[in-house]
Design a protein around this motif. Structure first.
Motif, PDB file in Angstrom:
ATOM      1  N   PRO A  91      35.633  35.718  33.631  1.00  0.00           N
ATOM      2  CA  PRO A  91      35.374  34.808  32.694  1.00  0.00           C
ATOM      3  C   PRO A  91      35.574  33.550  33.264  1.00  0.00           C
ATOM      4  O   PRO A  91      36.771  33.194  34.177  1.00  0.00           O
ATOM      5  CB  PRO A  91      36.283  35.139  31.557  1.00  0.00           C
ATOM      6  N   LEU A  92      34.941  32.486  32.960  1.00  0.00           N
ATOM      7  CA  LEU A  92      35.249  30.988  33.485  1.00  0.00           C
ATOM      8  C   LEU A  92      36.667  30.667  33.394  1.00  0.00           C
ATOM      9  O   LEU A  92      37.234  30.070  34.520  1.00  0.00           O
ATOM     10  CB  LEU A  92      34.356  29.990  32.972  1.00  0.00           C
ATOM     11  N   ALA A  93      37.241  30.518  32.262  1.00  0.00           N
ATOM     12  CA  ALA A  93      38.510  30.156  31.857  1.00  0.00           C
ATOM     13  C   ALA A  93      39.734  31.028  32.907  1.00  0.00           C
ATOM     14  O   ALA A  93      40.466  30.311  33.411  1.00  0.00           O
ATOM     15  CB  ALA A  93      39.022  30.313  30.572  1.00  0.00           C
ATOM     16  N   GLU A  94      39.375  32.182  32.950  1.00  0.00           N
ATOM     17  CA  GLU A  94      40.290  32.971  33.906  1.00  0.00           C
ATOM     18  C   GLU A  94      40.165  32.576  35.549  1.00  0.00           C
ATOM     19  O   GLU A  94      41.159  32.457  35.934  1.00  0.00           O
ATOM     20  CB  GLU A  94      39.850  34.530  33.495  1.00  0.00           C
ATOM     21  N   ALA A  95      39.032  32.290  35.723  1.00  0.00           N
ATOM     22  CA  ALA A  95      38.553  31.943  36.902  1.00  0.00           C
ATOM     23  C   ALA A  95      39.349  30.527  37.448  1.00  0.00           C
ATOM     24  O   ALA A  95      39.887  30.517  38.486  1.00  0.00           O
ATOM     25  CB  ALA A  95      37.009  31.638  37.405  1.00  0.00           C
ATOM     26  N   LYS A  96      39.471  29.682  36.315  1.00  0.00           N
ATOM     27  CA  LYS A  96      40.109  28.496  36.698  1.00  0.00           C
ATOM     28  C   LYS A  96      41.513  28.637  36.825  1.00  0.00           C
ATOM     29  O   LYS A  96      41.999  27.952  37.570  1.00  0.00           O
ATOM     30  CB  LYS A  96      39.672  27.274  35.573  1.00  0.00           C
ATOM     31  N   GLN A  97      42.094  29.484  36.053  1.00  0.00           N
ATOM     32  CA  GLN A  97      43.391  29.900  36.179  1.00  0.00           C
ATOM     33  C   GLN A  97      43.947  30.353  37.484  1.00  0.00           C
ATOM     34  O   GLN A  97      44.853  30.114  38.238  1.00  0.00           O
ATOM     35  CB  GLN A  97      43.914  30.626  34.908  1.00  0.00           C
ATOM     36  N   ARG A 129      46.323  29.343  42.921  1.00  0.00           N
ATOM     37  CA  ARG A 129      45.952  29.262  44.140  1.00  0.00           C
ATOM     38  C   ARG A 129      46.112  27.726  44.741  1.00  0.00           C
ATOM     39  O   ARG A 129      46.146  27.642  45.992  1.00  0.00           O
ATOM     40  CB  ARG A 129      44.599  29.496  44.735  1.00  0.00           C
ATOM     41  N   GLY A 130      46.688  26.727  43.947  1.00  0.00           N
ATOM     42  CA  GLY A 130      46.949  25.392  44.313  1.00  0.00           C
ATOM     43  C   GLY A 130      45.928  24.331  44.305  1.00  0.00           C
ATOM     44  O   GLY A 130      45.805  23.264  44.675  1.00  0.00           O
ATOM     45  N   TYR A 131      44.814  24.718  43.424  1.00  0.00           N
ATOM     46  CA  TYR A 131      43.759  23.803  42.998  1.00  0.00           C
ATOM     47  C   TYR A 131      43.383  23.552  41.880  1.00  0.00           C
ATOM     48  O   TYR A 131      43.050  24.526  41.053  1.00  0.00           O
ATOM     49  CB  TYR A 131      42.356  24.103  44.215  1.00  0.00           C
ATOM     50  N   VAL A 132      43.467  22.463  41.133  1.00  0.00           N
ATOM     51  CA  VAL A 132      43.025  22.321  39.933  1.00  0.00           C
ATOM     52  C   VAL A 132      41.869  21.555  39.673  1.00  0.00           C
ATOM     53  O   VAL A 132      41.541  20.252  40.430  1.00  0.00           O
ATOM     54  CB  VAL A 132      44.383  21.340  39.195  1.00  0.00           C
ATOM     55  N   VAL A 133      40.815  22.130  38.986  1.00  0.00           N
ATOM     56  CA  VAL A 133      39.491  21.293  39.027  1.00  0.00           C
ATOM     57  C   VAL A 133      39.689  19.956  38.329  1.00  0.00           C
ATOM     58  O   VAL A 133      40.180  20.215  37.144  1.00  0.00           O
ATOM     59  CB  VAL A 133      38.651  22.330  38.345  1.00  0.00           C
ATOM     60  N   PRO A 134      39.287  18.980  38.788  1.00  0.00           N
ATOM     61  CA  PRO A 134      39.617  17.644  38.273  1.00  0.00           C
ATOM     62  C   PRO A 134      38.416  17.100  37.531  1.00  0.00           C
ATOM     63  O   PRO A 134      38.127  15.930  37.540  1.00  0.00           O
ATOM     64  CB  PRO A 134      39.643  16.913  39.664  1.00  0.00           C
ATOM     65  N   ARG A 135      37.807  18.062  36.803  1.00  0.00           N
ATOM     66  CA  ARG A 135      36.475  17.654  36.080  1.00  0.00           C
ATOM     67  C   ARG A 135      37.123  17.416  34.698  1.00  0.00           C
ATOM     68  O   ARG A 135      37.885  17.946  34.076  1.00  0.00           O
ATOM     69  CB  ARG A 135      35.589  18.623  36.185  1.00  0.00           C
ATOM     70  N   GLU A 136      36.453  16.505  33.992  1.00  0.00           N
ATOM     71  CA  GLU A 136      36.665  16.103  32.584  1.00  0.00           C
ATOM     72  C   GLU A 136      35.914  17.100  31.611  1.00  0.00           C
ATOM     73  O   GLU A 136      36.499  17.398  30.437  1.00  0.00           O
ATOM     74  CB  GLU A 136      36.360  14.688  32.274  1.00  0.00           C
ATOM     75  N   ASP A 137      35.008  17.573  32.150  1.00  0.00           N
ATOM     76  CA  ASP A 137      34.134  18.575  31.362  1.00  0.00           C
ATOM     77  C   ASP A 137      34.679  20.244  31.470  1.00  0.00           C
ATOM     78  O   ASP A 137      35.766  20.259  32.127  1.00  0.00           O
ATOM     79  CB  ASP A 137      32.403  18.579  31.416  1.00  0.00           C
ATOM     80  N   GLY A 149      36.322  24.543  43.422  1.00  0.00           N
ATOM     81  CA  GLY A 149      36.541  25.834  42.511  1.00  0.00           C
ATOM     82  C   GLY A 149      35.667  26.879  42.952  1.00  0.00           C
ATOM     83  O   GLY A 149      36.262  27.978  42.912  1.00  0.00           O
ATOM     84  N   GLU A 150      34.426  26.606  42.929  1.00  0.00           N
ATOM     85  CA  GLU A 150      33.484  27.799  43.410  1.00  0.00           C
ATOM     86  C   GLU A 150      34.189  28.413  44.781  1.00  0.00           C
ATOM     87  O   GLU A 150      34.196  29.655  44.834  1.00  0.00           O
ATOM     88  CB  GLU A 150      32.169  27.455  43.570  1.00  0.00           C
ATOM     89  N   ARG A 151      34.252  27.641  45.771  1.00  0.00           N
ATOM     90  CA  ARG A 151      34.826  28.116  47.059  1.00  0.00           C
ATOM     91  C   ARG A 151      35.850  28.940  46.863  1.00  0.00           C
ATOM     92  O   ARG A 151      36.301  29.947  47.465  1.00  0.00           O
ATOM     93  CB  ARG A 151      34.974  27.072  48.165  1.00  0.00           C
ATOM     94  N   GLN A 152      37.115  28.454  46.066  1.00  0.00           N
ATOM     95  CA  GLN A 152      38.470  29.086  46.066  1.00  0.00           C
ATOM     96  C   GLN A 152      38.225  30.373  45.230  1.00  0.00           C
ATOM     97  O   GLN A 152      38.922  31.235  45.652  1.00  0.00           O
ATOM     98  CB  GLN A 152      39.131  28.121  45.199  1.00  0.00           C
ATOM     99  N   ILE A 153      37.378  30.367  44.169  1.00  0.00           N
ATOM    100  CA  ILE A 153      37.274  31.690  43.366  1.00  0.00           C
ATOM    101  C   ILE A 153      36.586  32.624  44.134  1.00  0.00           C
ATOM    102  O   ILE A 153      36.894  33.794  44.322  1.00  0.00           O
ATOM    103  CB  ILE A 153      36.564  31.712  42.087  1.00  0.00           C
ATOM    104  N   ALA A 154      35.733  32.337  45.054  1.00  0.00           N
ATOM    105  CA  ALA A 154      34.983  33.146  46.153  1.00  0.00           C
ATOM    106  C   ALA A 154      35.811  33.940  47.008  1.00  0.00           C
ATOM    107  O   ALA A 154      36.033  34.917  47.542  1.00  0.00           O
ATOM    108  CB  ALA A 154      33.699  32.283  46.923  1.00  0.00           C
TER     109      ALA A 154
END
Length: 436
Positions: free
Chosen positions: A281-287, A292-300, A307-312
């Motif tokens: 799930p996207l919320a879990e992927a963001k966590q 891993r040290g990267y916070v997605v800097p999007r407002e939406d 983030g895609e590279r990190q989760i991959a």
């Protein structure tokens, strides 16, 4: 006249007379012997011409050959393991220059990508480029075979539209007699139309257009979209299962037919993925990404490329898998026609498919209840009146359905570990490129 033989078929022939045609790759013009490497659409072969009084006429032609000239030759095929290029060579008897090339070529091995795109027809002569499009042919054939064997119907939807498929953003407007039309950015509405028509399962491989002023290595203003839509689904899980089966079929076919050559030219091992693909799930992927040290800097609520590279990377480390489905995207960033989760209206029954760190596709269960669909369109700022033809699909009965759209060139780019989409597109179109 001896019939032309493709270079790739020479090795299986016995020593004897042959005829080959292609273009000149290199010439070594020595005092006692001349060597020409000739390429055709299937490979390269060495031509040899020992210089004697009898062969001087051919020798003079070879001395004047420029790289890229197209020639037809006859001669004696000889198998010789000492020849580095395939263990065969052709001793020349005759040589005809079909068309002579200008001696000074406009691009070289170290030319930049924009320069190479200016002279794309020359750039495409490289063996790597030839392989790209043979791989593309095999991939599409494998997909089409899967669809046909599973009773899908192929459709060809129009690319001129009276109104936008999702919104008026990223659309090319064109004059259309006394009115305006738009180039289709997706066959979405039309492949959905096949569901109330009773087609059941449909697919299309065709052009799509996005007026996106983006100059990234993975975007184009015209691209080939791979689409499928199926009836009688329970959730987007059914669409994901179809999607992964399709990818496995395609990659298996590519590996079987081109795996060794891809390894030789691109140093890439084609991996056929196991099923099921990981789902997060996207919320879990963001966590996971944040941990891993990267916070997605999007407002939406969306994921970004890093983030895609990190989760991959996480999925590769954890599951040894090149693919991951990111699921349960927020309704705030999804189109109005995506069905919302029955238990949580803030998320949708949708997914993005990530391959080697890059998103290649979006899929979803569609909302098939016209009242809810109309309300969701209004929430997105769309006028239901302008969507009248689309909403009519749902007023006369439609089964639960879903599907996906996928970028063909992105799949090829990531499969072959290329860094730029332009390397795997026959002729690229972007904000500043309409030629060649």
């Amino acid at each position: 006249m001896t019939e032309r033989t493709l270079v790739k078929n020479l090795a299986a022939l016995p020593d004897g007379p042959v005829a080959v045609s292609g273009w000149v790759d290199t010439v070594r013009d020595q005092k006692k012997v001349q060597f020409v490497v000739l390429r055709d659409e299937s490979g390269a072969v060495q031509l040899v011409n020992p210089r004697t009084d009898e062969t001087e006429e051919v020798a003079e032609i070879i001395s004047g050959l420029a790289q890229g000239s197209f020639i037809t030759v006859t001669g004696e095929l000889k198998h010789d393991e000492r020849v580095k290029l395939g263990g065969i060579e052709v001793k020349l008897a005759t040589l005809v220059v079909e068309t002579a090339a200008i001696p000074e070529t406009p691009i070289a091995a170290d030319s930049g990508i924009d320069k190479r795109m200016d002279w794309r027809f020359l750039d495409l002569r490289r063996p790597e480029q030839n392989l790209v499009f043979r791989v593309q042919t095999t991939l599409e054939h494998a997909w089409r075979t899967y669809w046909v064997e599973h009773d899908f119907i192929e459709i060809h939807t129009p690319k001129l539209m009276a109104s936008a498929s999702e919104s008026r953003a990223e659309l090319f407007e064109v004059e259309y007699f006394e009115t305006k039309a738009y180039l289709s950015q997706s066959p979405q509405f039309f492949k959905q139309m096949a569901q109330p028509a009773g087609f059941g399962k449909v697919f299309e491989v065709g052009p799509a257009f996005r007026a996106d002023p983006s100059f990234t290595s993975r975007h184009a203003t015209e691209f080939t979209s791979v689409d499928a839509e199926i009836s009688w689904i329970d959730s987007h899980e059914d669409v994901m299962q179809l999607h992964e089966e399709l990818m496995v079929a395609g990659l298996r076919a590519v590996k079987e037919k081109h795996g060794e050559e891809i390894k030789a030219l691109f140093d890439v091992d084609i991996e056929v993925p196991t099923q099921p693909f990981p789902r997060i799930p996207l919320a879990e992927a963001k966590q996971i990404v944040a941990d891993r040290g990267y916070v997605v800097p999007r407002e939406d609520d969306d994921m970004d490329p890093e983030g895609e590279r990190q989760i991959a990377a996480y999925v590769k480390e954890t599951y040894g898998h090149d693919f991951v489905f990111l699921t349960d995207y927020a309704s705030s960033i999804r189109p109005f026609y995506h069905m919302r989760n029955a238990a949580d209206q803030t998320i949708t029954n949708s997914y993005d498919l990530i391959y080697n760190g890059v998103e290649i596709s979006t899929g979803a269960q569609r909302e098939h209840r016209v009242e809810i669909l109309t309300e969701q369109a209004r929430e997105k700022g769309l006028d239901p009146e302008e969507l009248g033809f689309y909403l009519d699909f749902f007023r006369y009965g439609v089964p639960p359905h879903g599907g996906f759209g996928m970028g063909l060139s992105r799949v090829l780019m990531l499969m072959l570990h290329q860094t730029n989409l332009r390397e795997v597109v026959y002729l690229f179109r972007g904000p500043t490129r309409l030629l060649p």
